[in-house]
Scaffold this motif. Structure first.
Motif, PDB file in Angstrom:
ATOM      1  N   ARG A 109     -29.730  53.378  64.220  1.00 16.92           N
ATOM      2  CA  ARG A 109     -29.284  53.060  65.179  1.00 16.92           C
ATOM      3  C   ARG A 109     -28.101  51.860  65.015  1.00 16.92           C
ATOM      4  O   ARG A 109     -27.767  51.065  64.005  1.00 16.92           O
ATOM      5  CB  ARG A 109     -30.269  52.610  66.378  1.00 16.92           C
ATOM      6  N   ILE A 110     -26.681  52.225  65.684  1.00 15.62           N
ATOM      7  CA  ILE A 110     -26.085  51.305  65.866  1.00 15.62           C
ATOM      8  C   ILE A 110     -25.377  51.606  67.339  1.00 15.62           C
ATOM      9  O   ILE A 110     -25.572  52.265  68.189  1.00 15.62           O
ATOM     10  CB  ILE A 110     -24.164  53.108  64.675  1.00 15.62           C
ATOM     11  N   GLU A 111     -24.772  50.329  67.119  1.00 15.94           N
ATOM     12  CA  GLU A 111     -24.258  49.801  68.838  1.00 15.94           C
ATOM     13  C   GLU A 111     -22.998  49.550  68.567  1.00 15.94           C
ATOM     14  O   GLU A 111     -22.202  48.121  67.690  1.00 15.94           O
ATOM     15  CB  GLU A 111     -25.415  49.165  69.373  1.00 15.94           C
ATOM     16  N   HIS A 112     -22.119  49.557  69.877  1.00 14.47           N
ATOM     17  CA  HIS A 112     -20.945  48.827  69.745  1.00 14.47           C
ATOM     18  C   HIS A 112     -20.548  48.629  71.325  1.00 14.47           C
ATOM     19  O   HIS A 112     -20.930  49.067  71.743  1.00 14.47           O
ATOM     20  CB  HIS A 112     -19.223  49.990  69.404  1.00 14.47           C
ATOM     21  N   GLN A 113     -20.058  46.601  71.270  1.00 16.42           N
ATOM     22  CA  GLN A 113     -19.347  46.582  72.581  1.00 16.42           C
ATOM     23  C   GLN A 113     -18.222  47.442  73.136  1.00 16.42           C
ATOM     24  O   GLN A 113     -17.221  47.414  71.915  1.00 16.42           O
ATOM     25  CB  GLN A 113     -19.345  44.861  72.874  1.00 16.42           C
ATOM     26  N   VAL A 114     -18.124  48.398  74.814  1.00 13.99           N
ATOM     27  CA  VAL A 114     -16.941  49.060  74.710  1.00 13.99           C
ATOM     28  C   VAL A 114     -16.788  48.685  76.038  1.00 13.99           C
ATOM     29  O   VAL A 114     -17.357  48.646  76.616  1.00 13.99           O
ATOM     30  CB  VAL A 114     -17.113  50.198  74.476  1.00 13.99           C
ATOM     31  N   GLU A 115     -15.931  48.008  76.595  1.00 19.27           N
ATOM     32  CA  GLU A 115     -15.845  47.441  77.617  1.00 19.27           C
ATOM     33  C   GLU A 115     -14.920  48.475  78.561  1.00 19.27           C
ATOM     34  O   GLU A 115     -14.008  48.892  78.303  1.00 19.27           O
ATOM     35  CB  GLU A 115     -15.225  46.220  78.003  1.00 19.27           C
ATOM     36  N   HIS A 116     -15.777  49.257  79.991  1.00 14.08           N
ATOM     37  CA  HIS A 116     -15.319  50.223  80.723  1.00 14.08           C
ATOM     38  C   HIS A 116     -14.085  50.916  79.711  1.00 14.08           C
ATOM     39  O   HIS A 116     -13.800  51.119  80.459  1.00 14.08           O
ATOM     40  CB  HIS A 116     -15.040  49.362  81.937  1.00 14.08           C
ATOM     41  N   PRO A 117     -15.027  51.736  79.014  1.00  8.39           N
ATOM     42  CA  PRO A 117     -13.251  52.872  77.750  1.00  8.39           C
ATOM     43  C   PRO A 117     -12.950  53.556  79.092  1.00  8.39           C
ATOM     44  O   PRO A 117     -14.126  54.737  79.686  1.00  8.39           O
ATOM     45  CB  PRO A 117     -14.698  53.198  76.949  1.00  8.39           C
ATOM     46  N   ASP A 118     -11.979  53.983  78.270  1.00  9.35           N
ATOM     47  CA  ASP A 118     -10.989  55.119  78.875  1.00  9.35           C
ATOM     48  C   ASP A 118     -11.717  56.283  77.394  1.00  9.35           C
ATOM     49  O   ASP A 118     -12.147  55.654  76.630  1.00  9.35           O
ATOM     50  CB  ASP A 118      -9.532  55.105  79.140  1.00  9.35           C
TER      51      ASP A 118
END
Length: 400
Positions: A109-118
């Motif tokens: 399992r992997i998780e990345h923070q991405v704020e409101h991605p286009d």
């Protein structure tokens, strides 16, 4: 479950292969003779397919079992390590991925923070997750079936979004599947979250072995959708938009809905309305894990939502039973598990069915997968489903 019949026509080899896998997945371990009886395929056809599946490591043979009379039999079962799949999920603040084996078990399992991605930022983040997952767990890369993505909204053929620009700016008509496939070099499949969850439930959950069921999907802080299996077929409608159950009218001239109508199921049952009633203003920014304690405490607001939601839900369940005659209706979704349980506890009494004397071996309503992993595990099920589910459509193609 009614047995799935195969065909011995040469052009339907792909269908037959899937029929054998489906029989073993649901009923296994099975001998070749048992597979032939269940699928209506000839013994020779089954033998050829089983040998091929064993060579490709999708089936694994157990030790021969001696019988009182006749030759020993060799049972075959699905090999969890025979294939792998990646599931991806994209939220407002994070992008997540899981690597699962053929049984649906999570290997990484992997998780990345991405704020409101286009779209471009999202594709970069998802590509990075796919690459990291392949490094995080040791497996034969040739056994990776593909990548699945579950997203809210509508998707045209080829995984292209058909959302309005207002609902998700920048994503209108964006070719999600093609764009990511170019980056990761393996097949990419895209489905809306309700359909993906229904597929996951059929492969690994309470709907395993069922031919006809409706999966009613409650999105964590969004609306309501449905994924449908009818007579063994995944039903998506003429334009791939079947299951917009949230917009059936349950209260004529009722509350205004975002779709422009009044009295839609969404405006009474959706988790977003529950959180409004409870005074949780930032529910979209919270994970199910964050919401669970707030719901578990209970409140007058939660009781008020349940009071207003339960009758519209009964109406919706009644409609689904009358329209599709499913074996069961599965309640699930990325909604908080505790919220789903509270709702399910209030369901009875359901409306009287059209055939009250009919004996049932399966409950009319079942609780399926809920919680934060529902959509992502459904996404991971997409490539497995594509590779192993019987393809009834090939039987309708003309010969020659």
């Amino acid at each position: 479950m009614k047995a799935i019949s195969g065909t011995n026509l040469e052009q339907a080899k792909s269908h037959n292969r899937r029929v054998v896998i489906e029989a073993v997945r649901i009923h296994g371990p099975l001998s070749r003779a048992a597979i032939a009886r269940m699928t209506a395929l000839t013994a020779q056809t089954v033998s050829n397919i089983v040998e091929e599946l064993e060579r490709s490591h999708l089936l694994v043979a157990a030790e021969a079992q001696k019988l009182a009379r006749g030759q020993p039999i060799i049972p075959y079962s699905i090999n969890p390590h025979g294939a792998y799949s990646i599931g991806l999920e994209l939220g407002r603040r994070r992008a997540s991925g899981v690597l699962t084996d053929l049984s649906g078990a999570v290997c990484a399992r992997i998780e990345h923070q991405v704020e409101h991605p286009d779209p471009q930022r999202a594709m970069s983040a998802l590509q990075a997750i796919v690459e990291e997952l392949q490094q995080a767990f040791a497996f034969d890369r040739d056994r990776l079936l593909g990548v699945g993505i579950a997203l809210p909204g509508r998707y045209a053929d080829g995984g292209t979004t058909s959302l309005s620009p207002q609902s998700l700016p920048g994503w209108q008509d964006f070719p999600v599947a093609h764009a990511l496939e170019q980056r990761v070099g393996v097949p990419v499949l895209v489905e809306n979250d309700a359909t993906a969850a229904a597929i996951g439930e059929r492969l690994h959950g309470v709907a395993r072995g069922l031919g006809s069921f409706v999966y009613l999907f409650l999105a964590g802080a969004g609306g309501i959708g449905a994924g449908m299996f009818l007579d063994g077929h995944l039903y998506k409608g003429s334009r791939n938009n079947a299951g917009e159950i949230g917009h059936i009218i349950v209260e004529p001239h009722g509350r205004l809905c975002s779709c422009g109508k009044r009295g839609c199921l969404d405006r009474y049952l959706s988790p977003s309305v529950a959180y409004e009633c409870m005074g949780i203003a930032n529910a979209r920014e919270l994970s199910p894990d964050d919401l669970d304690p707030l719901i578990a405490e209970g409140s007058e607001g939660l009781d008020a939502w349940l009071d207003q939601a339960v009758e519209p839900l009964r109406q919706a369940l009644d409609f689904l039973e009358l329209a599709f005659d499913p074996q069961t209706i599965v309640l699930g979704g990325s909604v908080s598990t505790s919220l789903m349980r509270r709702l399910a506890e209030r369901l009875e009494p359901l409306h009287v069915p059209i055939d009250p004397e009919r004996k049932r071996t399966i409950p009319r309503v079942m609780i399926g997968m809920t919680g934060k992993d529902t959509a992502i595990l459904g996404a991971a099920a997409l490539p497995i489903f594509s590779e192993t589910n019987p393809r009834f459509d090939v039987l309708q193609k003309p010969v020659g």
